[in-house]
Write a protein that holds these residues in place. Structure first.
Motif, PDB file in Angstrom:
ATOM      1  N   UNK A  18       0.849  -1.194   0.000  1.00  0.00           N
ATOM      2  CA  UNK A  18       0.000   0.000   0.000  1.00  0.00           C
ATOM      3  C   UNK A  18       0.889   1.250   0.000  1.00  0.00           C
ATOM      4  N   UNK A  19       0.500   2.240  -0.733  1.00  0.00           N
ATOM      5  CA  UNK A  19       1.259   3.500  -0.826  1.00  0.00           C
ATOM      6  C   UNK A  19       2.654   3.310  -1.440  1.00  0.00           C
ATOM      7  N   UNK A  20       2.932   2.131  -2.019  1.00  0.00           N
ATOM      8  CA  UNK A  20       4.236   1.860  -2.646  1.00  0.00           C
ATOM      9  C   UNK A  20       5.391   2.160  -1.701  1.00  0.00           C
ATOM     10  N   UNK A  21       5.200   1.838  -0.429  1.00  0.00           N
ATOM     11  CA  UNK A  21       6.197   2.156   0.583  1.00  0.00           C
ATOM     12  C   UNK A  21       6.406   0.952   1.486  1.00  0.00           C
ATOM     13  N   UNK A  22       7.667   0.607   1.711  1.00  0.00           N
ATOM     14  CA  UNK A  22       8.024  -0.521   2.558  1.00  0.00           C
ATOM     15  C   UNK A  22       8.911  -0.006   3.690  1.00  0.00           C
ATOM     16  N   UNK A  23       8.554  -0.335   4.925  1.00  0.00           N
ATOM     17  CA  UNK A  23       9.367   0.059   6.062  1.00  0.00           C
ATOM     18  C   UNK A  23       9.957  -1.195   6.693  1.00  0.00           C
ATOM     19  N   UNK A  24      11.264  -1.168   6.911  1.00  0.00           N
ATOM     20  CA  UNK A  24      11.983  -2.328   7.439  1.00  0.00           C
ATOM     21  C   UNK A  24      12.941  -1.896   8.532  1.00  0.00           C
ATOM     22  N   UNK A  25      13.262  -2.819   9.422  1.00  0.00           N
ATOM     23  CA  UNK A  25      14.296  -2.610  10.430  1.00  0.00           C
ATOM     24  C   UNK A  25      15.515  -3.426  10.037  1.00  0.00           C
ATOM     25  N   UNK A  26      16.660  -2.774   9.999  1.00  0.00           N
ATOM     26  CA  UNK A  26      17.922  -3.467   9.742  1.00  0.00           C
ATOM     27  C   UNK A  26      18.681  -3.567  11.058  1.00  0.00           C
ATOM     28  N   UNK A  27      19.371  -4.689  11.300  1.00  0.00           N
ATOM     29  CA  UNK A  27      20.019  -4.899  12.594  1.00  0.00           C
ATOM     30  C   UNK A  27      21.214  -3.988  12.875  1.00  0.00           C
TER      31      UNK A  27
END
Length: 89
Positions: A18-27
């Motif tokens: 949705x919204x062409x947006x991806x949120x991720x956590x990197x270690x």
């Protein structure tokens, strides 16, 4: 400390979120574009039924003003764009 990134998705990737947006956590707070690519791949394999890892492999990551190689450190604001190859004539 982890790093939160936001990946704006373009082209065929844009239909996956949705919204062409991806949120991720990197270690790692000093994460590189290669780390982001690996995180997007892991997320895609788990959540996107039509995801194609081969397309991700040849796609570019960019900051707001430049293309970034896999060894580049992710910008401090954590914002990236994922650009699939352009085809056409």
């Amino acid at each position: 400390p982890c790093m939160k990134i936001e990946v704006r998705l373009f082209g065929c990737f844009s239909e996956f979120e949705p919204d062409s947006l991806l949120q991720l956590d990197l270690p790692d707070a000093a994460a590189t574009v290669a780390d982001a690519r690996a995180a997007v791949q892991a997320h895609g394999l788990q959540h996107w039924p039509r995801f194609k890892p081969d397309l991700l492999r040849v796609s570019a990551f960019a900051s707001e003003d430049s293309l970034l190689r896999d060894g580049a450190v992710i910008p401090a604001d954590g914002r990236l764009c994922l650009l699939p190859p352009v085809s056409g004539g």
